[in-house]
Design an enzyme around this catalytic site. Structure first.
Site, PDB file in Angstrom:
ATOM      1  N   TYR A 135       0.852  -1.194   0.000  1.00 41.45           N
ATOM      2  CA  TYR A 135       0.000   0.000   0.000  1.00 41.45           C
ATOM      3  C   TYR A 135       0.883   1.238   0.000  1.00 41.45           C
ATOM      4  O   TYR A 135       1.829   1.338   0.789  1.00 41.45           O
ATOM      5  CB  TYR A 135      -0.895  -0.008   1.240  1.00 41.45           C
ATOM      6  CG  TYR A 135      -1.782   1.213   1.369  1.00 41.45           C
ATOM      7  CD1 TYR A 135      -2.810   1.451   0.468  1.00 41.45           C
ATOM      8  CD2 TYR A 135      -1.591   2.124   2.406  1.00 41.45           C
ATOM      9  CE1 TYR A 135      -3.634   2.560   0.588  1.00 41.45           C
ATOM     10  CE2 TYR A 135      -2.413   3.240   2.542  1.00 41.45           C
ATOM     11  CZ  TYR A 135      -3.423   3.454   1.630  1.00 41.45           C
ATOM     12  OH  TYR A 135      -4.237   4.556   1.752  1.00 41.45           O
ATOM     13  N   ASP A 230       9.489   2.757  -0.451  1.00 36.25           N
ATOM     14  CA  ASP A 230       8.498   3.423   0.391  1.00 36.25           C
ATOM     15  C   ASP A 230       8.753   3.048   1.852  1.00 36.25           C
ATOM     16  O   ASP A 230       8.473   1.933   2.279  1.00 36.25           O
ATOM     17  CB  ASP A 230       7.091   2.994  -0.051  1.00 36.25           C
ATOM     18  CG  ASP A 230       5.987   3.669   0.749  1.00 36.25           C
ATOM     19  OD1 ASP A 230       6.301   4.347   1.750  1.00 36.25           O
ATOM     20  OD2 ASP A 230       4.807   3.506   0.383  1.00 36.25           O
ATOM     21  N   LYS A 262       5.011   9.176   9.137  1.00 39.02           N
ATOM     22  CA  LYS A 262       4.759   8.626  10.458  1.00 39.02           C
ATOM     23  C   LYS A 262       5.781   9.068  11.503  1.00 39.02           C
ATOM     24  O   LYS A 262       5.664  10.157  12.055  1.00 39.02           O
ATOM     25  CB  LYS A 262       4.606   7.109  10.376  1.00 39.02           C
ATOM     26  CG  LYS A 262       3.451   6.697   9.449  1.00 39.02           C
ATOM     27  CD  LYS A 262       3.170   5.226   9.508  1.00 39.02           C
ATOM     28  CE  LYS A 262       2.112   4.834   8.476  1.00 39.02           C
ATOM     29  NZ  LYS A 262       0.795   5.421   8.716  1.00 39.02           N
TER      30      LYS A 262
END
Length: 426
Positions: A135, A230, A262
């Site tokens: 994702y 990523d 994050k």
């Protein structure tokens, strides 16, 4: 609160997995958090194994982060102009990773979207290769076989995304070198980049097989494509230097572009993408590839991220590793005692529990996990005061604030939760 939320917000939540659809029941509305614990609007307290899906590396409301943020807020919340904290945070990211330049954005989705645009602009090519189960945010071109959100809710394809947005996206099985080789053999001169989660956490934690990321990097280089790693989830979470610190730094290779989020935002909406200087110089205002954002590099968010990274010492990662090992061992023991098939997989300080025989090496194998058993396990843990991810396809996260008392609460809850999972299988 949930009734009120559903009257004003689709599904009552601002991000789908929060709705508890995958596990049933009513989502907990959180009023406050401190250290390793959450407190909901009904006054219930939980030991938190979500940690805001990763960012809270040093725990909730860490006093030093709070102090830095309060001081930043006192100076103003947004200027729409360059600031000192974004430069300092950029320097900190460059010191920990192989990137040579970095650009700040406000979300992981923006980071991957911008990295893909930059890769296409730099190479003059259009095809993007991604892996099933990985994702990369809700970018149209990447929202295909995209991990936990789509697995959990069984979304049939990608409604609202035109075929033209995904027809240049090749989706391959994860950890499958032969599929990558075949894709480049057929489309190599059209492939702008390969993007992968450095270590997938959105279908549960599925480690890259030894040398897989290096293989991707070398394959891209050989064909004139860019390798986009990523690390929105793994960056500064899997280790002090992210997943790259566990493979690339050891094996001697670096991605062409990386995305972060994050942890580097310290719980605030902040993300970034970075990479080779020659690639990054294609971005406006130096080059022709346009990317912009009013709140990019926000002084409060970058201050929170900088404070968090400065607190993220080797001792913090050692604590996360030790506490995680204790919880993983106890989880395996409890599930084994209850007769529940399981596999626990890790990358650095991140781990997840699959309720199926393992190992799990790709999206198809991850899909074998017993979601009904997990739902029972989840609610039993919740009733015992432990807040797990409300989806069977997510990583579990710890913080440096998870002390002996917090870990013991988790250990005490596991046997009953394992028995609850076992009852669904009879």
């Amino acid at each position: 609160m949930f009734d009120r939320a559903r009257a004003v917000i689709p599904g009552g939540v601002s991000s789908p997995v929060r709705a508890f659809n995958a596990v049933g029941g009513t989502p907990r509305f959180i009023r406050s958090a401190a250290g390793p614990r959450l407190t909901d609007v009904d006054g219930n307290t939980y030991v938190d194994l979500v940690c805001s899906w990763g960012p809270m590396l040093v725990g909730h409301a860490h006093p030093e982060v709070q102090e830095a943020v309060l001081a930043a807020v006192a100076r103003g919340t947004s200027y729409g102009a360059p600031t000192e904290p974004e430069v300092e945070l950029g320097e900190e990211i460059l010191a920990r990773t192989p990137v040579e330049r970095v650009r700040f954005v406000s979300s992981g989705t923006e980071a991957t979207m911008s990295a893909i645009r930059l890769a296409r602009g730099f190479t003059g090519r259009e095809v993007v290769v991604k892996f099933a189960g990985c994702y990369h945010g809700h970018v149209d071109a990447l929202l295909a076989s995209a991990g936990s959100g789509l697995i959990t809710f069984a979304v049939p394809g990608t409604p609202g995304v035109p075929v033209s947005s995904t027809e240049l996206t090749l989706v391959l099985p994860y950890n499958d070198r032969a599929a990558v080789t075949a894709a480049f053999a057929e489309h190599g001169d059209r492939i702008a980049c390969v993007i992968t989660e450095a270590a997938p956490g959105n279908m549960g934690v599925v480690p890259p097989e030894p040398g897989f990321n290096q293989f991707l990097s070398e394959t891209c280089t050989r064909h004139g494509a860019l390798f986009v790693s990523d690390e929105v989830m793994t960056g500064f979470r899997a280790s002090r230097r992210g997943q790259w610190g566990l493979d690339g730094a050891v094996e001697g290779w670096a991605p062409d572009l990386m995305t972060f989020g994050k942890v580097m935002g310290g719980g605030f909406p902040a993300a970034a993408f970075g990479g080779r200087a020659d690639v990054m110089s294609m971005l406006a205002p130096e080059g022709p590839v346009y990317q912009a954002g009013t709140l990019s590099g926000n002084p409060v968010a970058t201050t929170a991220g900088l404070a968090t990274l400065r607190l993220a010492t080797d001792e913090v990662y050692a604590h996360l590793t030790a506490a995680g090992d204790t919880i993983k061992a106890a989880t395996a023991e409890a599930l084994s005692a209850a007769g529940v098939a399981h596999t626990i997989q890790s990358v650095g300080t991140m781990f997840s529990v699959f309720l199926c025989e393992g190992p799990v090496r790709d999206f198809t194998e991850a899909s074998r996990t017993d979601v009904a058993a997990y739902a029972a396990f989840f609610h039993a843990m919740l009733d015992a005061g432990v807040y797990l991810p409300p989806s069977a396809y997510e990583a579990w996260f710890l913080s440096s604030a998870h002390d002996d008392a917090a870990v013991q609460t988790i250990l005490d809850a596991l046997p009953g939760a394992a028995r609850a999972a076992a009852r669904t299988q009879k």
